[in-house]
Design an enzyme around this catalytic site. Structure first.
Site, PDB file in Angstrom:
ATOM      1  N   ASP A  36      81.535  59.144  90.827  1.00  0.00           N
ATOM      2  CA  ASP A  36      80.637  58.966  89.748  1.00  0.00           C
ATOM      3  C   ASP A  36      80.547  59.507  88.481  1.00  0.00           C
ATOM      4  O   ASP A  36      80.889  60.437  88.310  1.00  0.00           O
ATOM      5  CB  ASP A  36      79.248  59.949  91.304  1.00  0.00           C
ATOM      6  CG  ASP A  36      78.427  59.866  90.244  1.00  0.00           C
ATOM      7  OD1 ASP A  36      77.895  59.271  89.406  1.00  0.00           O
ATOM      8  OD2 ASP A  36      76.956  60.608  91.423  1.00  0.00           O
ATOM      9  N   TYR A  89      66.490  50.360  80.145  1.00  0.00           N
ATOM     10  CA  TYR A  89      67.542  50.384  80.118  1.00  0.00           C
ATOM     11  C   TYR A  89      68.733  49.679  78.507  1.00  0.00           C
ATOM     12  O   TYR A  89      69.063  50.728  77.804  1.00  0.00           O
ATOM     13  CB  TYR A  89      68.006  48.738  81.140  1.00  0.00           C
ATOM     14  CG  TYR A  89      69.446  48.030  81.114  1.00  0.00           C
ATOM     15  CD1 TYR A  89      70.964  48.432  80.748  1.00  0.00           C
ATOM     16  CD2 TYR A  89      68.951  46.812  80.551  1.00  0.00           C
ATOM     17  CE1 TYR A  89      71.626  47.954  81.390  1.00  0.00           C
ATOM     18  CE2 TYR A  89      70.546  45.692  80.173  1.00  0.00           C
ATOM     19  CZ  TYR A  89      71.657  46.218  80.990  1.00  0.00           C
ATOM     20  OH  TYR A  89      72.989  45.706  80.217  1.00  0.00           O
TER      21      TYR A  89
HETATM   22  C1  AKB Z   1      70.314  42.067  82.638  1.00  0.00           C
HETATM   23  O1  AKB Z   1      69.630  41.212  82.754  1.00  0.00           O
HETATM   24  O2  AKB Z   1      69.845  43.140  82.824  1.00  0.00           O
HETATM   25  C2  AKB Z   1      71.936  41.878  82.028  1.00  0.00           C
HETATM   26  C3  AKB Z   1      71.865  41.963  80.247  1.00  0.00           C
HETATM   27  C4  AKB Z   1      71.431  40.650  79.752  1.00  0.00           C
HETATM   28  O3  AKB Z   1      71.755  42.649  79.796  1.00  0.00           O
HETATM   29  N1  AKB Z   1      72.416  40.751  82.080  1.00  0.00           N
END
Ligand code: AKB
Length: 314
Positions: free
Chosen positions: A54, A144
């Protein structure tokens, strides 16, 4: 000289292909694959050296790095864009804490190199959308994407403060037959599976939503080429890489050539907004200049190979 490499997040879409490629190149005994789950069957079949890890546990990470005498850490563990928007807290803990541990472990153990992918998700709505340059405003609007900017900036900070050899690629959407892990570019994989299985596909993006993409063999090539690039030639630590730009409508004709009955419908969902915050095309001339990046696959070559490979898997 042979390198010993540990890969986190190793059974994700990219890791599943990267680990065997690294085993071929550096010797099976020199590659350690890790992940949160017990050994996946694809790795069992290939006799991969696998350990559970992890990435939020620094002690566990350091122990594995020391026990296996690792030179290079490839830190792939990450919650992707679509899953991240469903669970930002999980994305924060894995993406931020995990990367901080990778950085600290690399620094404390004086490893030779840390590679951690960034993404086109590091860009945001205020970034120019066409032919986006390497050095440009990065103000993403997904958790992200924010974690990718954190990776780039912290990696560059550790590089200038401690001399840590951090390297990163801003991966575009990566296309391959392997199951993707909850991203916004996943449609470009499912369209092939659904075309071959059911002759129809309902796409979660609008037909003309163009995004930068590459085929998996180019993704693996770019990763290994950057890891092996001459450090003295690198002026950047994070690089745009792309092979082509692709909208859902661009694949309809090529797929119909192989499967004339194929039909597509469009039902855009929350991922449409994510896609619209990313570039439609990116400029990877910095990577081409500093370490010789050049993709091998264009859209027709990728399409042919995807259809052939998935046909054999069905
Ligand atoms: C996503 O779609 O989250 C990934 C990326 C483009 O980093 N494939």
């Amino acid at each position: 000289m042979t390198k010993r490499i540990l890969v986190t997040g190793s059974y994700g879409q990219i890791g599943q292909v990267l680990v065997p490629a690294l085993m071929d190149r550096y010797g099976k005994e020199n590659i350690i694959a890790t992940g949160r789950k017990k050994i996946p069957s694809v790795f069992k079949e290939k006799d991969v050296h696998y350990h559970r890890l992890d990435v939020r546990d620094l002690t566990q990470m350091q122990t594995l790095l020391v026990e296996h005498d690792i030179d290079i850490l490839i830190h792939n563990a990450s919650v992707l864009s679509a899953t991240g928007e469903k669970n930002p807290q999980l994305a924060h803990s894995i993406n931020f804490e995990g990367f901080y541990n990778a950085l600290e472990a690399t620094r404390m153990l004086n490893l030779e190199q840390l590679f951690a992918p960034s993404s086109i998700a590091a860009f945001g709505p205020s970034t120019p959308r066409e032919n986006t340059p390497n050095d440009v405003i990065t103000r993403p609007t997904t958790i992200y994407g924010i974690s990718k900017v954190y990776i780039e900036l912290m990696g560059e900070y550790y590089h200038q403060k401690y001399g840590l050899d951090f390297r990163s690629l801003r991966y575009p959407g990566v296309i391959s037959p392997e199951e993707p892990g909850g991203g916004t570019t996943d449609w470009a994989i499912w369209i092939f599976w659904e075309a071959l299985r059911n002759k129809k596909y309902t796409c979660f993006l609008k037909e003309d939503t163009s995004l930068p993409m590459m085929y998996m063999p180019d993704c693996i090539k770019s990763t290994i080429d950057l890891i092996e690039a001459d450090n003295s030639k690198l002026e950047h630590r994070s690089f745009n890489v792309t092979a082509f730009s692709l909208a859902p409508k661009d694949l309809v004709g090529p797929i119909k050539e192989a499967i004339p009955e194929f039909e597509i419908a469009y039902e855009p969902d929350f991922r449409q907004q994510i896609a619209e915050s990313w570039p439609a095309s990116i400029d990877d001339s910095v990577a081409r200049k500093e370490w010789g990046w050049k993709p091998d696959y264009d859209i027709p070559a990728m399409t042919k190979d995807m259809l052939e490979k998935i046909s054999k898997m069905i």
